[in-house]
Design a protein around this motif. Structure first.
Motif, short mmCIF file in Angstrom:
data_model
loop_
_atom_site.label_atom_id
_atom_site.label_comp_id
_atom_site.label_asym_id
_atom_site.label_seq_id
_atom_site.Cartn_x
_atom_site.Cartn_y
_atom_site.Cartn_z
N LEU A 283 0.87 -1.17 0.00
CA LEU A 283 0.00 0.00 0.00
C LEU A 283 0.90 1.22 0.00
O LEU A 283 1.80 1.34 0.84
CB LEU A 283 -0.88 -0.01 1.25
N PHE A 284 0.70 2.12 -0.96
CA PHE A 284 1.60 3.28 -1.04
C PHE A 284 0.88 4.50 -1.60
O PHE A 284 -0.24 4.41 -2.13
CB PHE A 284 2.84 2.94 -1.87
N THR A 285 1.53 5.62 -1.43
CA THR A 285 0.99 6.88 -1.95
C THR A 285 1.92 7.44 -3.01
O THR A 285 3.14 7.23 -2.96
CB THR A 285 0.83 7.91 -0.81
N VAL A 286 1.34 8.12 -3.99
CA VAL A 286 2.12 8.77 -5.04
C VAL A 286 1.55 10.16 -5.28
O VAL A 286 0.38 10.43 -4.98
CB VAL A 286 2.10 7.96 -6.37
N ASP A 287 2.38 11.02 -5.81
CA ASP A 287 1.93 12.36 -6.16
C ASP A 287 0.83 12.28 -7.21
O ASP A 287 0.86 11.42 -8.10
CB ASP A 287 3.11 13.18 -6.70
N GLN A 288 -0.15 13.17 -7.11
CA GLN A 288 -1.29 13.17 -8.03
C GLN A 288 -0.84 13.32 -9.49
O GLN A 288 -1.52 12.84 -10.40
CB GLN A 288 -2.25 14.29 -7.65
N GLN A 289 0.30 13.94 -9.70
CA GLN A 289 0.80 14.13 -11.07
C GLN A 289 1.16 12.80 -11.74
O GLN A 289 1.31 12.74 -12.96
CB GLN A 289 2.03 15.05 -11.06
N ASP A 290 1.29 11.75 -10.94
CA ASP A 290 1.64 10.43 -11.49
C ASP A 290 0.41 9.61 -11.90
O ASP A 290 0.57 8.44 -12.30
CB ASP A 290 2.46 9.63 -10.47
N PHE A 291 -0.74 10.19 -11.84
CA PHE A 291 -1.98 9.46 -12.15
C PHE A 291 -1.93 8.80 -13.52
O PHE A 291 -2.24 7.62 -13.68
CB PHE A 291 -3.19 10.40 -12.06
N GLU A 292 -1.53 9.56 -14.53
CA GLU A 292 -1.51 9.03 -15.90
C GLU A 292 -0.54 7.86 -16.06
O GLU A 292 -0.75 6.98 -16.88
CB GLU A 292 -1.14 10.15 -16.89
N LYS A 293 0.52 7.84 -15.24
CA LYS A 293 1.53 6.78 -15.35
C LYS A 293 1.03 5.45 -14.81
O LYS A 293 1.47 4.38 -15.26
CB LYS A 293 2.80 7.19 -14.60
N ILE A 294 0.14 5.51 -13.81
CA ILE A 294 -0.26 4.25 -13.15
C ILE A 294 -1.70 3.83 -13.44
O ILE A 294 -2.07 2.68 -13.19
CB ILE A 294 -0.05 4.33 -11.63
N LYS A 295 -2.50 4.72 -14.00
CA LYS A 295 -3.91 4.37 -14.22
C LYS A 295 -4.00 3.21 -15.22
O LYS A 295 -3.27 3.14 -16.21
CB LYS A 295 -4.71 5.57 -14.73
N GLY A 296 -4.85 2.28 -14.92
CA GLY A 296 -5.05 1.15 -15.83
C GLY A 296 -4.01 0.05 -15.74
O GLY A 296 -4.11 -0.97 -16.40
N ASN A 297 -2.98 0.24 -14.91
CA ASN A 297 -1.96 -0.82 -14.78
C ASN A 297 -2.59 -2.02 -14.06
O ASN A 297 -3.17 -1.86 -12.98
CB ASN A 297 -0.76 -0.30 -13.97
N PRO A 298 -2.50 -3.22 -14.62
CA PRO A 298 -3.18 -4.39 -14.05
C PRO A 298 -2.64 -4.81 -12.68
O PRO A 298 -3.31 -5.55 -11.95
CB PRO A 298 -2.93 -5.49 -15.08
N ASN A 299 -1.45 -4.33 -12.32
CA ASN A 299 -0.86 -4.69 -11.02
C ASN A 299 -1.24 -3.73 -9.91
O ASN A 299 -0.98 -4.01 -8.74
CB ASN A 299 0.66 -4.73 -11.13
N LEU A 300 -1.83 -2.59 -10.27
CA LEU A 300 -2.06 -1.53 -9.29
C LEU A 300 -3.50 -1.03 -9.34
O LEU A 300 -4.12 -1.01 -10.41
CB LEU A 300 -1.11 -0.35 -9.56
#
Length: 349
Positions: free
Chosen positions: A296-313
Motif C-alpha cells: 500500500l503506497f501513496t504517489v503524487d497526483q501528477q503520477d496518475f496518468e503513469k499508473i492508471k489502468g496498470n493491471p498490477n495496481l
C-alpha cells in the motif's frame, strides 16, 4: 500435525544443536557479494559498502499464528520467510539475507524440520536471499519460528511511512481479502474433519484463496515496476494486518487524513463468492482480514496518468488534511470513519 505412523523418525537429541544446524543448512548456497561469511561462524559478516542496511524481524508461534493440522511444514517455512521479506520490500528496498531461529518440542522429528527448511530454502531461492545464521533450541510449547530479514537500498530510494502529503493518491498492489477467506475455508474443513475424519473436501474451487493463506508471495516486483513507470512513492507499507490498519498507520506517520473508496477496493471473484457463501461482507474482509502482503503506497497526483489502468495496481483513494480524518466512502456515498479492526495477537478470546 497429521503424521504417517510408518514414517521413519530421527530424534533431534541424536544430532544436538550444532549438528542440527549443520544438517538443516548444508544445502544453502550464498548468492550475494555482500555476504563475506554466512552460517558456520560466531556471526555473519556482511559488507554493504555505500548502501543503507535495512532489518526487520518477525516471530511465528504455533497455536497463535499457524495451525499445523492444516498448514504443511514446507508451506510454513516458505511463508515465514515471505512475511519478513515483505517488510523489506515495503521500504522500497532489496532483501538480501535472513537468519532463522526455531524452537521445537520433542514431537518434531528431524524429518519434520527437514520439511520446514525445504520451504525456507525454496523462498531463499525464489527471492535470491542468503541464509546467514540463526539458532535452534527446544520448546515445551510446540513450534516457534523467528526470522530476521536484512536488505539494502540506496539512501535516496528508501520509502518510509511518513512521506504522504494531502492530495497524494492511495494505491495498492494486487487484490485483497484472499488470505482471510482462505483461512475461513481451512478452519471450516478442520471442523468437518473432526466430525468425520473420512471426509474428503473438494478444495479446488478455493485453490486461489487457500494459496493466498498458505503460500503468500511478497511483492518484490513492485519496486521495479515503479522504477519502469518512473513513479516515486511518497510513503509505503505492506498489508499484514488489514487495509484499514495500514491506512491508519500511514495517516498517523504522515500526519494526513484519507478518503478510501469502497468501489475501488480490488477483490478477486473467488473472494467475493466465498464471502457470499460465508455471508460475510467482502469490504469488511478487505479492510480487516490481513495477511495479504500486498503493498500500500501513496504517489503524487501528477503520477496518475503513469499508473492508471496498470493491471498490477489499483488507485483506491487519496490523502487529505489530517483534520479531515480517515474515512471509507461507501458505494452509497456515505462517509464512515475508518477503524483498525485487523489482526491483534494480544486480543482476548
Amino acid at each position: 500435525m497429521i503424521e504417517d505412523k510408518n514414517q521413519e523418525r530421527t530424534s533431534l537429541e541424536k544430532l544436538g544443536e550444532f549438528g542440527l544446524i549443520e544438517h538443516l543448512t548444508k544445502n544453502f548456497s550464498l548468492q550475494h557479494q555482500s555476504t563475506e561469511t554466512g552460517v558456520g561462524d560466531d556471526a555473519a559478516v556482511l559488507d554493504f559498502k555505500t548502501k543503507k542496511t535495512l532489518l526487520s524481524t518477525d516471530l511465528l508461534i504455533e497455536g497463535v499464528h499457524f495451525d499445523l493440522s492444516y498448514v504443511p511444514l514446507k508451506h510454513l517455512g516458505y511463508k515465514a520467510v515471505v512475511v519478513n521479506l515483505s517488510d523489506i520490500f515495503a521500504m522500497n528496498a532489496t532483501a538480501t539475507h535472513i537468519t532463522v531461529s526455531i524452537a521445537a518440542s520433542n514431537r518434531f522429528p528431524l524429518e519434520a524440520l527437514n520439511e520446514l527448511y525445504e520451504g525456507i530454502a525454496l523462498a531463499c531461492k525464489k527471492y535470491k536471499i542468503d541464509l546467514v545464521g540463526g539458532d535452534t533450541t527446544s520448546s515445551t510449547k510446540g513450534l516457534l519460528i523467528s526470522i530476521t530479514a536484512l536488505g539494502e537500498a540506496n539512501p535516496s530510494n528508501i520509502t518510509y511511512r511518513n512521506g504522504a502529503k494531502p492530495n497524494d493518491l492511495l494505491v495498492v498492489s494486487g487484490d485483497l481479502g484472499g488470505a482471510y477467506m482462505g483461512l475461513q475455508i481451512l478452519e471450516r474443513e478442520k471442523e468437518v474433519y473432526k466430525v468425520n475424519p473420512n471426509s474428503q473436501p473438494d478444495l479446488e474451487p478455493y485453490s486461489y484463496i487457500i494459496e493466498r493463506q498458505l503460500k503468500p508471495e511478497a511483492r518484490n516486483d513492485i519496486a521495479e515496476l515503479l522504477k519502469i513507470l518512473k513513479v516515486t512513492p511518497t510513503a509505503m507499507i505492506d498489508i499484514s494486518d488489514g487495509l484499514s490498519s495500514e491506512i491508519l498507520h500511514l495517516c498517523k506517520n504522515s500526519k494526513v487524513g484519507c478518503n478510501l473508496y469502497e468501489n475501488k477496493i480490488p477483490l478477486d471473484p473467488t473472494v467475493i463468492s466465498a464471502c457470499e457463501e460465508f455471508k460475510i461482507d467482502s469490504t469488511m474482509v478487505a479492510l480487516s482480514g490481513g495477511e495479504d502482503y500486498e503493498l500500500l503506497f501513496t504517489v503524487d497526483q501528477q503520477d496518475f496518468e503513469k499508473i492508471k489502468g496498470n493491471p498490477n495496481l489499483s488507485i483506491i483513494g487519496h490523502m487529505t488534511d489530517s483534520a479531515e480524518g480517515a474515512h471509507l466512502i461507501t458505494r452509497g456515498n456515505s462517509k464512515i470513519p475508518l477503524t483498525a479492526q485487523g489482526w491483534n495477537s494480544f486480543k482476548s478470546e
